[in-house]
Scaffold this motif. Structure first.
Motif, PDB file in Angstrom:
ATOM      1  N   THR A 184     129.687 -12.475 -14.700  1.00 56.32           N
ATOM      2  CA  THR A 184     129.424 -12.253 -16.132  1.00 56.32           C
ATOM      3  C   THR A 184     128.666 -10.944 -16.336  1.00 56.32           C
ATOM      4  N   LEU A 185     129.069 -10.190 -17.328  1.00 58.39           N
ATOM      5  CA  LEU A 185     128.313  -8.976 -17.676  1.00 58.39           C
ATOM      6  C   LEU A 185     128.143  -8.885 -19.187  1.00 58.39           C
ATOM      7  N   VAL A 186     127.105  -8.181 -19.593  1.00 56.17           N
ATOM      8  CA  VAL A 186     126.820  -8.009 -21.022  1.00 56.17           C
ATOM      9  C   VAL A 186     127.199  -6.593 -21.443  1.00 56.17           C
ATOM     10  N   TYR A 227     126.238  -4.141 -24.348  1.00 56.15           N
ATOM     11  CA  TYR A 227     125.181  -4.094 -25.359  1.00 56.15           C
ATOM     12  C   TYR A 227     125.598  -3.268 -26.579  1.00 56.15           C
ATOM     13  N   LEU A 274     117.018  -0.805 -21.567  1.00 53.68           N
ATOM     14  CA  LEU A 274     118.327  -1.360 -21.188  1.00 53.68           C
ATOM     15  C   LEU A 274     118.647  -1.099 -19.720  1.00 53.68           C
ATOM     16  N   ASP A 293     121.784  -7.169 -14.488  1.00 59.91           N
ATOM     17  CA  ASP A 293     123.140  -7.680 -14.722  1.00 59.91           C
ATOM     18  C   ASP A 293     124.041  -7.470 -13.505  1.00 59.91           C
ATOM     19  N   PHE A 294     123.853  -6.321 -12.830  1.00 56.52           N
ATOM     20  CA  PHE A 294     124.674  -6.037 -11.649  1.00 56.52           C
ATOM     21  C   PHE A 294     124.080  -6.650 -10.378  1.00 56.52           C
ATOM     22  N   ARG A 295     123.006  -7.406 -10.552  1.00 61.02           N
ATOM     23  CA  ARG A 295     122.356  -8.121  -9.446  1.00 61.02           C
ATOM     24  C   ARG A 295     121.958  -7.189  -8.306  1.00 61.02           C
TER      25      ARG A 295
END
Lengths: 251, 253
Positions: A74-76, A78, B150, B157-159
Motif C-alpha cells: 500500500t502507498l499513499v 498525497y 512529507l 511508506d516505502f518501509r
C-alpha cells in the motif's frame, strides 16, 4: 464477495486524537470492505475525518479499537506531491525499484511500460521542481506502481492542479490504474471527481465520522465527462449529497 | 550568458577591485619615505616568499588546521544536532548546554587552549572546533525541524530502514540548509583561526601576520591579509558552487 477478495478491510474502527473528541467513535465504529480492484471515493465536508481515515488505512495512525487489514503493498499519494526533490524523475523511479514493496523488485520492462503509459520519456532527466503539477502527480503515481503498490490511498491528489489539467491528468491516471486493477481509495470533496472515476462513493458525515450514504456508480472507468454514464453518476451523486446534507441539518 | 550577467559576475567585481588597488597605489606611491608598502612592494614580497617556500608552508598549516578542526566539528555537529532532534531526552539534556556554549566567544577559550595544549597546531584546531560545533549543532536541529514533513513520511511508506531513512531521505532533505550553515561556519572558523594563530600558533597565516608585524614588514602583513581573504573567498565559492548544483537548488527555487 468472498472475504479473501477484500484488498482493504476496516473492522470496528474507532479513533480519537489525544485529548480531543473522537473522530471515529466506538458506538458508531466503522466497518468497510474494499474489494480488490475497486475504486472507492470518500466524499464529505471539510474536517469530517476523511484524511484521518486514510492515515488509519495507511498505518500512519493506530486505531483505538478495531483493525485495518491490508492485503497487498500500500502507498499513499498525497495532496502535495511527495517526490524526493533532489532526485531526477529517473532517480525517483529508481528509488521505487530499489525499495520495491512487493516480494520481488520491479523488472525493467515494467519500468519502461509505466514510463510510456505516463508519457514520462522526455522528462526523465528533469528534477521535480522543473515539472508541472500534473506531471509531478503522474510521476508519483508511476513511482508507486513501480514500487509494486497494489493499493493506492489518494488524498485529494489533484486538488493543486488547475481545473483543465485536473480533468486530463485524472482521466489518464485512472485509465492506467483501472487497466492494472489497482485498488484505490480516493479522498475528495469534488463530486465531479468521484463521478468521473469511482466504482463506489461513500458520503461521510461528521461528529463522529460515519458513512451517511453509499452509492454504486455504473459505466466504464474513467467515465468520459461528455458521456451519459458520467452525467447520470454526477446527478445521482449530487442528489445523494444534497439529501445527506439536509438530513444532517435536520439532525 | 547575457551581457547583464557577465557584467554582474565579472565586470563589476573587477572594476571595484581595480578601484581599490588604484586608491591604494595613489595613497602609498606619492610618499617615497612612507612605511606603507605600495602594491608593487607587496608583489615583490610575494615573489620572495614564494621562493623561500615559507608562504606555502604557512598557508598549508592554516588549511590543514581548518580542514581538521572545522571538518570534525561539522561532522560531529551534524551528528549531535540529529541526535538532539531525534531523541527528546537528549534534546532536553543538551540543548541548554549547547545554547550556552554557543554564546561563549571562541576567542575567550584561548587561555584555556594554551594551558591545555601548549603552543602549536592543537590549540588552534581546538579553537576552530569550538567555534563551529555548537552553532553547527543548532543549525542542524533547525534544518531538521524545518524539513518538509512529507519526506520522512515517504520513507515510512516505502518501509526504509532507519539507516536508509537517514542516508537516503533525511540527510539529502536538509543538505541545502546544511550547506548554507557550513558557509557561515567556515567564515567564522577562518576568522577565529587567524586570531588563534596570532596568539597560540608557531606557523600559519595568522602567525605570519604576527611575525611580520614584529619585524615591521608591513608588505608581508598585507600579503598575508590578501592571502587570507583570497583563500576564504575560494572556500566560500566552492560551497556556493555546491549550493548552485541543480540537485541542491530545490529549496531556493
Amino acid at each position: 464477495m468472498a472475504e479473501t477478495d477484500a484488498a482493504l478491510e476496516l473492522r470496528d474502527l474507532s479513533f480519537a486524537y489525544p485529548g480531543r473528541e473522537a473522530i471515529l467513535s466506538k458506538s458508531s465504529s466503522l466497518n468497510l470492505k474494499i474489494p480488490r480492484g475497486e475504486i472507492l471515493a470518500l466524499v464529505g465536508p471539510s474536517a469530517v475525518g476523511k484524511s484521518t481515515l486514510l492515515h488509519l488505512m495507511a498505518g500512519h495512525l493506530q486505531p483505538q479499537s478495531g483493525e485495518v487489514r491490508r492485503q497487498g503493498p500500500t502507498l499513499v499519494i498525497y495532496q502535495k506531491d511527495a517526490l524526493l526533490p533532489w532526485l531526477s524523475v529517473e532517480e525517483n523511479l529508481q528509488f521505487a525499484m530499489t525499495y520495491a514493496l512487493g516480494a520481488s523488485q520491479s523488472a525493467e520492462h515494467e519500468r519502461e511500460a509505466l514510463i510510456q503509459a505516463f508519457q514520462l520519456g522526455s522528462h526523465m532527466s528533469l528534477f521535480p521542481r522543473e515539472l508541472s503539477g500534473g506531471l509531478r502527480q503522474r510521476v508519483e503515481v508511476a513511482r508507486a506502481l513501480l514500487a509494486g503498490a497494489e493499493i493506492l490511498l489518494m488524498d485529494e491528489p489533484f486538488s493543486a492542479l488547475d481545473a483543465l489539467t485536473r480533468v486530463r491528468v485524472r482521466q489518464e491516471t485512472f485509465q492506467i490504474l483501472r487497466r492494472r486493477r489497482t485498488t484505490v481509495v480516493l479522498v475528495t470533496h469534488d463530486l465531479l471527481e468521484a463521478a468521473q472515476v469511482a466504482d463506489r462513493v461513500l458520503i461521510l458525515a461528521p461528529n463522529p465520522c460515519q458513512v451517511k450514504n453509499e452509492l454504486r456508480l455504473q459505466g466504464e472507468i474513467p467515465r468520459q465527462m461528455t458521456g451519459a454514464d458520467f452525467q447520470q453518476s454526477f446527478q445521482k451523486l449530487n442528489q445523494f449529497a444534497l439529501e445527506s446534507e439536509q438530513a444532517e441539518v435536520a439532525r | 550568458m547575457n551581457v547583464q550577467r557577465v557584467s554582474h559576475q565579472f565586470l563589476l567585481p573587477s572594476v571595484s577591485v581595480f578601484l581599490l588597488g588604484a586608491l591604494w597605489w595613489w595613497a602609498t606611491a606619492s610618499d617615497a619615505a612612507s612605511v606603507w608598502p605600495t602594491p608593487v612592494d607587496v608583489a615583490r614580497a610575494f615573489l620572495s616568499e614564494w621562493q623561500s617556500q615559507r608562504l606555502w608552508a604557512d598557508w598549508w598549516a592554516s588549511m590543514s588546521r581548518i580542514l581538521l578542526g572545522a571538518g570534525l566539528a561539522m561532522v560531529l555537529g551534524i551528528g549531535l544536532g540529529t541526535l538532539c532532534w531525534a531523541n527528546a531526552t537528549m534534546r532536553s539534556a543538551l540543548r541548554p548546554l549547547v545554547d550556552f556554549l554557543r554564546f561563549v566567544s571562541p576567542i575567550s577559550w584561548i587561555p584555556l587552549a594554551i594551558l591545555w595544549f601548549g603552543i602549536g597546531d592543537l590549540p588552534v584546531v581546538f579553537l576552530i572546533f569550538v567555534s563551529v560545533i555548537f552553532p553547527m549543532t543548532i543549525a542542524t536541529m533547525s534544518a531538521l525541524e524545518n524539513m518538509p514533513q512529507l519526506l520522512p513520511r515517504v520513507a515510512q511508506d516505502f518501509r526504509l530502514s532507519r539507516s536508509s531513512t537517514m542516508l537516503e531521505v533525511i540527510l539529502p532533505a536538509v543538505w541545502p540548509d546544511l550547506l548554507t550553515a557550513m558557509r557561515v561556519m567556515l567564515g567564522m572558523a577562518w576568522v577565529v583561526m587567524v586570531a588563534a594563530e596570532m596568539i597560540a600558533g608557531k606557523q600559519g597565516l595568522g602567525f605570519g601576520i604576527h611575525d611580520a608585524r614584529n619585524g615591521m614588514r608591513i608588505d608581508l602583513v598585507i600579503l598575508y591579509m590578501l592571502l587570507i581573504g583570497a583563500t576564504g573567498w575560494c572556500m566560500d565559492r566552492g560551497l556556493r558552487w555546491m549550493q548552485s548544483r541543480p540537485r541542491w537548488r530545490w529549496k531556493n527555487g
